[in-house]
Motif scaffolding. Sequence first.
Motif, mmCIF file in Angstrom:
data_model
loop_
_atom_site.group_PDB
_atom_site.id
_atom_site.type_symbol
_atom_site.label_atom_id
_atom_site.label_comp_id
_atom_site.label_asym_id
_atom_site.label_seq_id
_atom_site.Cartn_x
_atom_site.Cartn_y
_atom_site.Cartn_z
ATOM 1 N N TRP A 78 0.807 -1.226 0.000
ATOM 2 C CA TRP A 78 0.000 0.000 0.000
ATOM 3 C C TRP A 78 0.840 1.276 0.000
ATOM 4 O O TRP A 78 0.295 2.373 0.069
ATOM 5 N N GLN A 79 2.170 1.106 -0.021
ATOM 6 C CA GLN A 79 3.071 2.274 0.010
ATOM 7 C C GLN A 79 2.671 3.237 1.124
ATOM 8 O O GLN A 79 2.447 4.438 0.929
ATOM 9 N N LEU A 80 2.569 2.669 2.327
ATOM 10 C CA LEU A 80 2.121 3.456 3.478
ATOM 11 C C LEU A 80 3.193 4.436 3.939
ATOM 12 O O LEU A 80 4.386 4.148 3.831
ATOM 13 N N PRO A 81 2.757 5.581 4.469
ATOM 14 C CA PRO A 81 3.717 6.537 5.034
ATOM 15 C C PRO A 81 4.193 6.064 6.408
ATOM 16 O O PRO A 81 3.775 6.580 7.440
ATOM 17 N N ALA A 82 5.037 5.053 6.399
ATOM 18 C CA ALA A 82 5.462 4.413 7.645
ATOM 19 C C ALA A 82 6.971 4.234 7.661
ATOM 20 O O ALA A 82 7.594 4.057 6.615
ATOM 21 N N VAL A 83 7.525 4.272 8.865
ATOM 22 C CA VAL A 83 8.938 3.949 9.058
ATOM 23 C C VAL A 83 9.019 2.891 10.142
ATOM 24 O O VAL A 83 8.407 3.032 11.211
ATOM 25 N N PHE A 84 9.720 1.822 9.837
ATOM 26 C CA PHE A 84 9.862 0.713 10.785
ATOM 27 C C PHE A 84 11.264 0.776 11.372
ATOM 28 O O PHE A 84 12.248 0.726 10.632
ATOM 29 N N VAL A 85 11.316 0.912 12.696
ATOM 30 C CA VAL A 85 12.609 1.085 13.350
ATOM 31 C C VAL A 85 12.916 -0.139 14.214
ATOM 32 O O VAL A 85 12.345 -0.304 15.307
ATOM 33 N N ALA A 86 13.787 -0.988 13.698
ATOM 34 C CA ALA A 86 14.225 -2.154 14.474
ATOM 35 C C ALA A 86 15.335 -1.696 15.407
ATOM 36 O O ALA A 86 16.370 -1.206 14.961
ATOM 37 N N GLU A 87 15.104 -1.820 16.698
ATOM 38 C CA GLU A 87 16.139 -1.485 17.675
ATOM 39 C C GLU A 87 16.856 -2.785 18.016
ATOM 40 O O GLU A 87 16.391 -3.556 18.844
ATOM 41 N N ILE A 104 11.662 9.558 7.166
ATOM 42 C CA ILE A 104 10.396 10.196 7.539
ATOM 43 C C ILE A 104 9.974 11.212 6.471
ATOM 44 O O ILE A 104 8.798 11.289 6.095
ATOM 45 N N ALA A 105 10.949 11.942 5.942
ATOM 46 C CA ALA A 105 10.632 12.900 4.871
ATOM 47 C C ALA A 105 10.091 12.176 3.638
ATOM 48 O O ALA A 105 9.126 12.630 3.009
ATOM 49 N N ALA A 106 10.690 11.030 3.348
ATOM 50 C CA ALA A 106 10.225 10.263 2.178
ATOM 51 C C ALA A 106 8.797 9.770 2.417
ATOM 52 O O ALA A 106 7.944 9.856 1.518
ATOM 53 N N ALA A 107 8.537 9.272 3.609
ATOM 54 C CA ALA A 107 7.184 8.783 3.926
ATOM 55 C C ALA A 107 6.183 9.927 3.828
ATOM 56 O O ALA A 107 5.102 9.784 3.245
ATOM 57 N N ARG A 108 6.582 11.079 4.359
ATOM 58 C CA ARG A 108 5.703 12.261 4.314
ATOM 59 C C ARG A 108 5.432 12.709 2.887
ATOM 60 O O ARG A 108 4.353 13.194 2.562
ATOM 61 N N ALA A 109 6.418 12.523 2.025
ATOM 62 C CA ALA A 109 6.298 12.962 0.629
ATOM 63 C C ALA A 109 5.574 11.936 -0.237
ATOM 64 O O ALA A 109 5.486 12.095 -1.460
ATOM 65 N N GLY A 110 5.089 10.870 0.378
ATOM 66 C CA GLY A 110 4.354 9.864 -0.394
ATOM 67 C C GLY A 110 5.248 8.869 -1.108
ATOM 68 O O GLY A 110 4.822 8.192 -2.047
#
Lengths: 326, 340
Positions: free
Chosen positions: A163-172, A221-227
């Motif tokens: 779905w090309q979601l505006p998400a960032v997955f952060v594996a700690e 995050i900028a990329a996610a925000r930009a679609g």
Amino acid sequence: MEIPKEKLLEIYERMATIRQFEERVREEFAANRIPGFVHLYAGEEAVAVGVCAHLTDEDMITSTHRGHGHCIAKGVDVKAMMAELYGRATGVCKGKGGSMHIADLDRGMLGANGIVGGGIPLACGAALSAQVLGKDNVAVSFFGDGGANEGSFHEGLNLAGVWQLPAVFVAENNGWAESTSSDYSVAGADIAGRARAYGMRGEVVDGLDLFDVYEKAGKAIAAARAGEGPTLLECKTYRFYGHHEGDKQGYRSQEEVEEYRKNHCVIKNFRARTTDERALTDEELDEIETRVSESIESAVAYAADSPWPEPSDVTEDVYVDYKEVL
Amino acid sequence: MSEERELTMGAAIREALHHEMERDSTVIVMGEDVVGGAGSKLPDAEDCWGGPFGITGGLAGKFGRNRIRDTPISEAGFIGAAIGAAATGLRPVAALMFVDFFGIPMDQIFNQGAKIRYMFGGKAKVPVVIRAAIGGGINAAAQHSQCLYSIFAHIPGLKVVVPSTPYDAKGLMTAAIRDDDLVFFLEHKRLMGSKGHVPEESYVVPLGEALVRREGDDVTVVAIAKMIDLALSAADGLEAEGVNVEVIDPRSLSPLDGRTIVDSVEKTGRLVIVDEDTPRCNLATDIAALAADEAFYSLEAPIKRVTPPHTPVPFSPALENAYIPSEDRVVTAIREVMAA
């Protein structure tokens, strides 16, 4: 990436708050003033703060059992957090949730989580809300190296990719899932490499360097925000304390922990770099430490003085509306 | 000598696992940190964890990590693998850690494990034991404090056992491992440290047999897991008032020994059920329905159920103490049925 001075000060304050909060929680827990379990975030501050520095209150995050750091990085009030850990009515969740379930939707904090990997699909949902409602908000999910082995990680990332979601997955990746090394439990060279399978960008980040986290999270995050769709970041980090308070840590040496404390302390290193580069002064940073120390002290006093919930509160908040007639 | 030997419930379970692994090379144990220290570079990291209550510590030294294996945090994966392995020649004991995590592997459990034998026309068996910690009282909040056994008892194809003493824990674990079906073995967190007599030798407590823990003529109290302690204590207190309480521990919830319960109700004419699981469609409801069906004409008072409210488990001690059934509530319920 140049970070404005005001932002640097804010970043330092958030990291210092997490560190001092966790050190104090440790003491309060040992003194039996905090019931249940606690899992401390000390050592990993650069990840939560470096990521959340790019987020607004309308951007959502999901967190883990080790969630205090994410809450503070996202701006949740430390007084209400401490009161929650104390189980008091003034807690951010009215004493119903405790350490593993702190949430504050007004600050974009969609919950710590007692289920490993539990927050990943929820973050996909938050990203879907932003996408469907036409907002430019993003969702970030924090999870551990252990969480990356759950089905929810794979299904969540696939969904975000599809779905090309505006998400960032952060594996700690702090190296240990309870007592199990990520070298043993994570198949493949690294977690970041799994991004490719789901058609998204993946990157390894030095989670012990605030500046590396800040830069790479900023881009994602900028990329996610930009679609431009989701990103998976694997932040290599280290936890200073055990899985939970009470963990005897027979799986790693005290020397290893000391080595990280001495040479890879994110706060010490941030301070050294910003003062060396004359971006910040020791006086400015000391002042922050003092202010943070006072705020933690007053949070503890607030929690200790707060009333317990009433027994009748048990049945509140289960449903929005529920009527049973007998 | 053996009669004086006391073990905790946790140690009793470990002993059963030890005996069965020794007796049958197809018995394997798997779960997150069941040994601990997998991948650690320290030479003495083995057994640094042993599961959440240290129950499986010490087994790897004897049986090796091939037979007792740490898993990634992949419950759907390793519990599904345990079920697949059981259908193909092994007898796995899979540790789910906290029962609250059942949602993650549940499809493998209820659509695969529970139904494989039936769907395949009886041509397969699934001898798996799934161990999990249940219950509240340690302020572990909503996702680490539930009982949930009624959900498993609801599903045809699953067996469910809930021991309340170290003796029963060892015998039921032995029976569960030797059983050819999928058995949920549920361990109440606040009973794991409780001590009791446990013989050294191997023995079986059969599934589906309730135990009358205390005999009495006036009222039957059926209680599950930790609730047994409340029931026994309430019964002791009421003896001074001249009320003789019979306390029954079902031990197995599926299969359920309805005979022992119905016989008791026919004798006493009164029934109170104490269940720490949430009230809708729980074991208390199930047992009440059984008594209403089978012993209606013996009943001299309405059946009373003592359960938590229909809510998740709260974190704050002030709330959790109000949530979990108390001895006072059990006493009140007994007095109510005695007054009727």
